[in-house]
Design a protein around this motif. Structure first.
Motif, PDB file in Angstrom:
ATOM      1  N   ARG A   4       0.835  -1.197   0.000  1.00  0.00           N
ATOM      2  CA  ARG A   4       0.000   0.000   0.000  1.00  0.00           C
ATOM      3  C   ARG A   4       0.875   1.255   0.000  1.00  0.00           C
ATOM      4  NH1 ARG A   4      -1.149  -3.136   4.446  1.00  0.00           N
ATOM      5  NH2 ARG A   4      -0.259  -2.406   6.373  1.00  0.00           N
ATOM      6  N   ASP A   5       0.347   2.300  -0.584  1.00  0.00           N
ATOM      7  CA  ASP A   5       1.090   3.560  -0.680  1.00  0.00           C
ATOM      8  C   ASP A   5       1.085   4.336   0.625  1.00  0.00           C
ATOM      9  OD1 ASP A   5       1.702   3.073  -3.344  1.00  0.00           O
ATOM     10  OD2 ASP A   5      -0.036   4.190  -4.075  1.00  0.00           O
ATOM     11  N   THR A   6      -0.013   4.232   1.378  1.00  0.00           N
ATOM     12  CA  THR A   6      -0.114   4.924   2.664  1.00  0.00           C
ATOM     13  C   THR A   6      -0.650   3.968   3.705  1.00  0.00           C
ATOM     14  OG1 THR A   6      -2.389   5.714   2.342  1.00  0.00           O
ATOM     15  CG2 THR A   6      -0.597   7.139   1.518  1.00  0.00           C
ATOM     16  N   GLN A   7      -0.399   4.312   4.950  1.00  0.00           N
ATOM     17  CA  GLN A   7      -0.957   3.538   6.055  1.00  0.00           C
ATOM     18  C   GLN A   7      -1.032   4.444   7.284  1.00  0.00           C
ATOM     19  OE1 GLN A   7       1.391   0.016   6.773  1.00  0.00           O
ATOM     20  NE2 GLN A   7       3.306   1.110   6.742  1.00  0.00           N
ATOM     21  N   PRO A   8      -1.844   4.069   8.270  1.00  0.00           N
ATOM     22  CA  PRO A   8      -1.905   4.887   9.485  1.00  0.00           C
ATOM     23  C   PRO A   8      -0.545   4.887  10.186  1.00  0.00           C
ATOM     24  CG  PRO A   8      -3.631   3.186   9.463  1.00  0.00           C
ATOM     25  CD  PRO A   8      -2.711   2.912   8.312  1.00  0.00           C
ATOM     26  N   PRO A   9      -0.230   5.945  10.917  1.00  0.00           N
ATOM     27  CA  PRO A   9       1.021   5.931  11.690  1.00  0.00           C
ATOM     28  C   PRO A   9       1.030   4.747  12.652  1.00  0.00           C
ATOM     29  CG  PRO A   9       0.009   8.108  11.725  1.00  0.00           C
ATOM     30  CD  PRO A   9      -0.990   7.172  11.096  1.00  0.00           C
ATOM     31  N   PRO A  10       2.217   4.273  13.014  1.00  0.00           N
ATOM     32  CA  PRO A  10       2.282   3.117  13.929  1.00  0.00           C
ATOM     33  C   PRO A  10       1.763   3.481  15.322  1.00  0.00           C
ATOM     34  CG  PRO A  10       4.464   4.035  13.571  1.00  0.00           C
ATOM     35  CD  PRO A  10       3.548   4.758  12.649  1.00  0.00           C
ATOM     36  N   ASP A  11       1.187   2.500  15.976  1.00  0.00           N
ATOM     37  CA  ASP A  11       0.708   2.708  17.349  1.00  0.00           C
ATOM     38  C   ASP A  11       1.862   2.754  18.338  1.00  0.00           C
ATOM     39  OD1 ASP A  11      -1.982   2.714  16.563  1.00  0.00           O
ATOM     40  OD2 ASP A  11      -2.091   0.521  16.676  1.00  0.00           O
ATOM     41  N   ASP A  12       2.922   2.007  18.057  1.00  0.00           N
ATOM     42  CA  ASP A  12       4.084   1.932  18.945  1.00  0.00           C
ATOM     43  C   ASP A  12       4.855   3.256  18.906  1.00  0.00           C
ATOM     44  OD1 ASP A  12       6.924   1.508  19.656  1.00  0.00           O
ATOM     45  OD2 ASP A  12       6.336  -0.593  19.872  1.00  0.00           O
ATOM     46  N   GLU A  13       4.953   3.915  20.030  1.00  0.00           N
ATOM     47  CA  GLU A  13       5.607   5.231  20.107  1.00  0.00           C
ATOM     48  C   GLU A  13       7.083   5.179  19.714  1.00  0.00           C
ATOM     49  OE1 GLU A  13       5.884   9.341  20.599  1.00  0.00           O
ATOM     50  OE2 GLU A  13       4.112   8.061  20.472  1.00  0.00           O
ATOM     51  N   ALA A  14       7.784   4.113  20.080  1.00  0.00           N
ATOM     52  CA  ALA A  14       9.205   3.998  19.725  1.00  0.00           C
ATOM     53  C   ALA A  14       9.370   3.896  18.212  1.00  0.00           C
ATOM     54  CB  ALA A  14       9.836   2.791  20.424  1.00  0.00           C
TER      55      ALA A  14
ATOM     56  N   ALA B 110      11.153   6.680  15.879  1.00  0.00           N
ATOM     57  CA  ALA B 110      12.327   6.238  15.117  1.00  0.00           C
ATOM     58  C   ALA B 110      12.159   6.527  13.625  1.00  0.00           C
ATOM     59  CB  ALA B 110      12.572   4.744  15.344  1.00  0.00           C
ATOM     60  N   LEU B 111      10.998   6.241  13.080  1.00  0.00           N
ATOM     61  CA  LEU B 111      10.779   6.469  11.644  1.00  0.00           C
ATOM     62  C   LEU B 111      10.744   7.953  11.309  1.00  0.00           C
ATOM     63  CD1 LEU B 111       8.198   3.650  10.872  1.00  0.00           C
ATOM     64  CD2 LEU B 111      10.656   3.678  10.397  1.00  0.00           C
ATOM     65  N   ARG B 112      10.220   8.762  12.197  1.00  0.00           N
ATOM     66  CA  ARG B 112      10.242  10.216  11.965  1.00  0.00           C
ATOM     67  C   ARG B 112      11.672  10.751  12.072  1.00  0.00           C
ATOM     68  NH1 ARG B 112       5.434  13.339  11.716  1.00  0.00           N
ATOM     69  NH2 ARG B 112       6.795  15.022  12.370  1.00  0.00           N
ATOM     70  N   ARG B 113      12.412  10.262  13.045  1.00  0.00           N
ATOM     71  CA  ARG B 113      13.801  10.708  13.229  1.00  0.00           C
ATOM     72  C   ARG B 113      14.657  10.343  12.014  1.00  0.00           C
ATOM     73  NH1 ARG B 113      15.133   7.437  16.855  1.00  0.00           N
ATOM     74  NH2 ARG B 113      16.572   6.201  15.642  1.00  0.00           N
ATOM     75  N   ARG B 114      14.411   9.171  11.445  1.00  0.00           N
ATOM     76  CA  ARG B 114      15.186   8.706  10.283  1.00  0.00           C
ATOM     77  C   ARG B 114      14.689   9.319   8.980  1.00  0.00           C
ATOM     78  NH1 ARG B 114      14.493   2.708  10.702  1.00  0.00           N
ATOM     79  NH2 ARG B 114      15.366   2.734   8.619  1.00  0.00           N
ATOM     80  N   LEU B 115      13.642  10.150   9.043  1.00  0.00           N
ATOM     81  CA  LEU B 115      13.105  10.865   7.880  1.00  0.00           C
ATOM     82  C   LEU B 115      12.643   9.925   6.765  1.00  0.00           C
ATOM     83  CD1 LEU B 115      15.731  13.749   7.671  1.00  0.00           C
ATOM     84  CD2 LEU B 115      13.510  13.778   8.844  1.00  0.00           C
ATOM     85  N   LEU B 116      12.123   8.774   7.151  1.00  0.00           N
ATOM     86  CA  LEU B 116      11.663   7.796   6.162  1.00  0.00           C
ATOM     87  C   LEU B 116      10.230   8.044   5.719  1.00  0.00           C
ATOM     88  CD1 LEU B 116      13.157   4.440   7.467  1.00  0.00           C
ATOM     89  CD2 LEU B 116      13.835   5.740   5.448  1.00  0.00           C
ATOM     90  N   VAL B 117       9.458   8.751   6.526  1.00  0.00           N
ATOM     91  CA  VAL B 117       8.039   8.889   6.247  1.00  0.00           C
ATOM     92  C   VAL B 117       7.627  10.355   6.173  1.00  0.00           C
ATOM     93  CG1 VAL B 117       7.404   6.653   7.263  1.00  0.00           C
ATOM     94  CG2 VAL B 117       7.505   8.700   8.708  1.00  0.00           C
ATOM     95  N   ALA B 118       6.523  10.576   5.486  1.00  0.00           N
ATOM     96  CA  ALA B 118       5.885  11.890   5.438  1.00  0.00           C
ATOM     97  C   ALA B 118       4.412  11.678   5.735  1.00  0.00           C
ATOM     98  CB  ALA B 118       6.075  12.520   4.062  1.00  0.00           C
ATOM     99  N   GLU B 119       3.812  12.652   6.387  1.00  0.00           N
ATOM    100  CA  GLU B 119       2.402  12.547   6.737  1.00  0.00           C
ATOM    101  C   GLU B 119       1.552  13.310   5.725  1.00  0.00           C
ATOM    102  OE1 GLU B 119      -0.653  13.423  10.428  1.00  0.00           O
ATOM    103  OE2 GLU B 119       1.519  13.465  10.784  1.00  0.00           O
ATOM    104  N   GLU B 120       0.485  12.675   5.327  1.00  0.00           N
ATOM    105  CA  GLU B 120      -0.485  13.298   4.418  1.00  0.00           C
ATOM    106  C   GLU B 120      -1.882  12.914   4.881  1.00  0.00           C
ATOM    107  OE1 GLU B 120       0.386  11.946   0.460  1.00  0.00           O
ATOM    108  OE2 GLU B 120       2.126  13.254   0.275  1.00  0.00           O
ATOM    109  N   GLY B 121      -2.616  13.887   5.333  1.00  0.00           N
ATOM    110  CA  GLY B 121      -4.002  13.628   5.737  1.00  0.00           C
ATOM    111  C   GLY B 121      -4.134  12.599   6.830  1.00  0.00           C
ATOM    112  N   GLY B 122      -3.221  12.612   7.787  1.00  0.00           N
ATOM    113  CA  GLY B 122      -3.284  11.668   8.898  1.00  0.00           C
ATOM    114  C   GLY B 122      -2.747  10.283   8.588  1.00  0.00           C
ATOM    115  N   ARG B 123      -2.248  10.076   7.383  1.00  0.00           N
ATOM    116  CA  ARG B 123      -1.662   8.798   6.998  1.00  0.00           C
ATOM    117  C   ARG B 123      -0.203   9.025   6.642  1.00  0.00           C
ATOM    118  NH1 ARG B 123      -5.097   4.689   6.390  1.00  0.00           N
ATOM    119  NH2 ARG B 123      -3.905   3.618   4.784  1.00  0.00           N
ATOM    120  N   TRP B 124       0.579   7.964   6.700  1.00  0.00           N
ATOM    121  CA  TRP B 124       1.999   8.042   6.369  1.00  0.00           C
ATOM    122  C   TRP B 124       2.268   7.394   5.026  1.00  0.00           C
ATOM    123  CZ3 TRP B 124       5.621   6.852  11.093  1.00  0.00           C
ATOM    124  CH2 TRP B 124       5.510   7.897  12.022  1.00  0.00           C
TER     125      TRP B 124
END
Length: 159
Positions: free
Chosen positions: A116-126, A130-144
């Motif tokens: 899938r191209d987008t998915q909800p952000p992970p529930d696990d805070e770590a 980690a994924l935001r810190r590594r700049l792997l994802v971008a948020e669009e309309g509440g999905r990543w």
């Protein structure tokens, strides 16, 4: 990189090399026309501006042009170079997606982008942090979504 930095790297790859004087006309350069219509922008977008991935794509494009004795990049060659770069850069792309110090659950979450191209952000805070810190994802309309299309292509084909 911002797009201007990608353009500079692709047109003046040895701009800062000490092997040539500042204005030496023998310093290697590539005309923007070499990269074809929209080629620089396409490479920048596919690499997400990540310098290492810009270099991976550029090297692959130049190699294909040399192998085919082609003087200018076209869309077909560019797409073939992207496909080839996914294989040639497998180790680097894998390390970006699956680093040794990844938080537990990161890879399981990232694998979701295989189908899938987008998915909800992970529930696990770590994992979220980690994924935001590594700049792997971008948020669009509440999905990543993955920020770097080349990483998504790699994930779907080799991940």
């Amino acid at each position: 990189f911002i797009e201007a930095e990608t353009r500079r790297l692709l047109t003046e790859p040895l701009r800062y090399s000490s092997l040539w004087l500042k204005d030496d006309p023998k310093r290697p350069r590539f005309s923007p026309d070499f990269w074809g219509d929209g080629g620089i922008e396409h490479i920048h977008g596919e690499a997400g501006g990540w310098p290492h991935l810009v270099q991976l794509l550029a090297e692959t494009v130049v190699d294909l042009c040399n192998d085919r004795e082609q003087a200018q990049v076209d869309r077909t060659l560019l797409e073939q170079a992207i496909t080839k770069a996914i294989v040639a850069g497998d180790t680097v792309l894998r390390q970006l997606m699956q680093p040794e110090d990844a938080a537990p659950g990161e890879w399981a979450y990232l694998r979701g982008f295989r189908t899938r191209d987008t998915q909800p952000p992970p529930d696990d805070e770590a994992v979220y942090q980690a994924l935001r810190r590594r700049l792997l994802v971008a948020e669009e309309g509440g999905r990543w979504r993955l920020r770097v299309p080349l990483l998504q292509r790699w994930l779907r084909e080799r991940g």
